[in-house]
Design a protein around this motif. Sequence first.
Motif, PDB file in Angstrom:
ATOM      1  N   LYS A   1     -43.511  33.486  26.805  1.00  0.00           N
ATOM      2  CA  LYS A   1     -43.502  32.192  27.489  1.00  0.00           C
ATOM      3  C   LYS A   1     -44.919  31.801  27.919  1.00  0.00           C
ATOM      4  O   LYS A   1     -45.351  30.655  27.721  1.00  0.00           O
ATOM      5  N   ALA A   2     -45.665  32.772  28.460  1.00  0.00           N
ATOM      6  CA  ALA A   2     -47.035  32.506  28.887  1.00  0.00           C
ATOM      7  C   ALA A   2     -47.914  32.142  27.694  1.00  0.00           C
ATOM      8  O   ALA A   2     -48.795  31.275  27.799  1.00  0.00           O
ATOM      9  N   ALA A   3     -47.682  32.791  26.558  1.00  0.00           N
ATOM     10  CA  ALA A   3     -48.462  32.501  25.360  1.00  0.00           C
ATOM     11  C   ALA A   3     -48.219  31.080  24.874  1.00  0.00           C
ATOM     12  O   ALA A   3     -49.167  30.340  24.548  1.00  0.00           O
ATOM     13  N   PHE A   4     -46.965  30.676  24.811  1.00  0.00           N
ATOM     14  CA  PHE A   4     -46.662  29.310  24.389  1.00  0.00           C
ATOM     15  C   PHE A   4     -47.257  28.299  25.362  1.00  0.00           C
ATOM     16  O   PHE A   4     -47.794  27.259  24.956  1.00  0.00           O
ATOM     17  N   GLU A   5     -47.183  28.591  26.643  1.00  0.00           N
ATOM     18  CA  GLU A   5     -47.730  27.668  27.640  1.00  0.00           C
ATOM     19  C   GLU A   5     -49.249  27.561  27.536  1.00  0.00           C
ATOM     20  O   GLU A   5     -49.827  26.529  27.894  1.00  0.00           O
ATOM     21  N   ALA A   6     -49.905  28.612  27.039  1.00  0.00           N
ATOM     22  CA  ALA A   6     -51.358  28.597  26.890  1.00  0.00           C
ATOM     23  C   ALA A   6     -51.806  27.914  25.608  1.00  0.00           C
ATOM     24  O   ALA A   6     -53.004  27.740  25.387  1.00  0.00           O
TER      25      ALA A   6
ATOM     26  N   ASP B   1     -54.691  33.012  26.239  1.00  0.00           N
ATOM     27  CA  ASP B   1     -55.008  32.404  27.532  1.00  0.00           C
ATOM     28  C   ASP B   1     -56.475  32.014  27.619  1.00  0.00           C
ATOM     29  O   ASP B   1     -56.845  31.075  28.328  1.00  0.00           O
ATOM     30  N   ARG B   2     -57.332  32.729  26.874  1.00  0.00           N
ATOM     31  CA  ARG B   2     -58.762  32.408  26.862  1.00  0.00           C
ATOM     32  C   ARG B   2     -59.097  31.306  25.867  1.00  0.00           C
ATOM     33  O   ARG B   2     -59.813  30.365  26.200  1.00  0.00           O
ATOM     34  N   ILE B   3     -58.612  31.459  24.638  1.00  0.00           N
ATOM     35  CA  ILE B   3     -59.076  30.544  23.595  1.00  0.00           C
ATOM     36  C   ILE B   3     -58.154  29.347  23.391  1.00  0.00           C
ATOM     37  O   ILE B   3     -58.574  28.339  22.837  1.00  0.00           O
ATOM     38  N   GLY B   4     -56.898  29.452  23.847  1.00  0.00           N
ATOM     39  CA  GLY B   4     -55.981  28.343  23.681  1.00  0.00           C
ATOM     40  C   GLY B   4     -56.498  27.033  24.258  1.00  0.00           C
ATOM     41  O   GLY B   4     -56.566  26.015  23.558  1.00  0.00           O
TER      42      GLY B   4
END
Length: 324
Positions: free
Chosen positions: A77-82, A315-318
């Motif tokens: 979920k955090a990955a998609f949000e990023a 979270d960094r590059i998104g």
Amino acid sequence: MRKRTIAFLGILAAAGAVWAANSSLLAGQSERRPMLIAHRGLGQTYSHVGLGRDTCTADRIYPPEHAYLENTIAGFKAAFEAGADIVEFDVHPTTDGQFAVFHDWTVDCRTEGKGVTREKSLAELKALDVGYGYTADGGKTFPFRGKGVGLMPGLDEVLAAFPDRRFLINIKSDDITEGSLLANVIGAMPAERQKSIMVYGGGKAMQAYKTALPEAVVLGTDRVIPCLLRYAALGWSGHVPADCRNTLFMLPANYAPFAWGFPNRLSERLAANGSTLVVLGDNDGSRHSTGVDDLTTLEKLPARFDGAIWTNRVDRIGPAVIAQ
């Protein structure tokens, strides 16, 4: 003298034709940003120094910068949000005929349990603490211990939690039965949903999966090197070898500029053959793949190309990719 001049001009013309066929300058700039593939969702990263085939990676993590663990619903979920367009995750069959979402062949590294992952039921695996083994200071502290109980999801749970999201599933073996079993699960889904699922793993497992689902995009790990070598030999002509069709074409960031037609000509050719260009992090000569995990590596890539970026730190590059 006249023959030499004609020969020279012929060589020059041929070289010019090859350049024109492979130059992205003539292909134009893509209007679409690269897709982002979040490797194992969002989780803790670790040092690759001295990393061996069976090295436990949970006990060498960097000091945590976020609270997420790989291969968990919360991490996805955090990955998609990023900004992730696709989340990659790993699966193992369980003794009760299901699939557990977990990377390691055994549970010894990340959990308090012992034994081979696929020799346990999903209920047994879900009772484990997947945050148990993580430490950034050699075992002095375990920041995620007690926080990962019940967080190992089943495949059905992941697909139900994200019904409209794209996934790349890694089968962790070369087992024909496993490829067929996964094909049964994905094949029972609506046709449009099946299109959002890509799969990679051992060649025999992928052959079984592809036999059951002929339209699926798969990558057999035994095809990676043949694909790259054949494209290196023939790509100047625009030809895409059979090993590179309907699959993922993975290139390390430091090798990518030397591939015929990179970025836009290459991605166009691959797309026309059902494949996706995926840029990984720099290859340092080891067998372990890295991701585009920092802005320095990201800056080496074209701002726009019709491919995908593999990352462990979406979270960094998104945000940086989305802002381009």
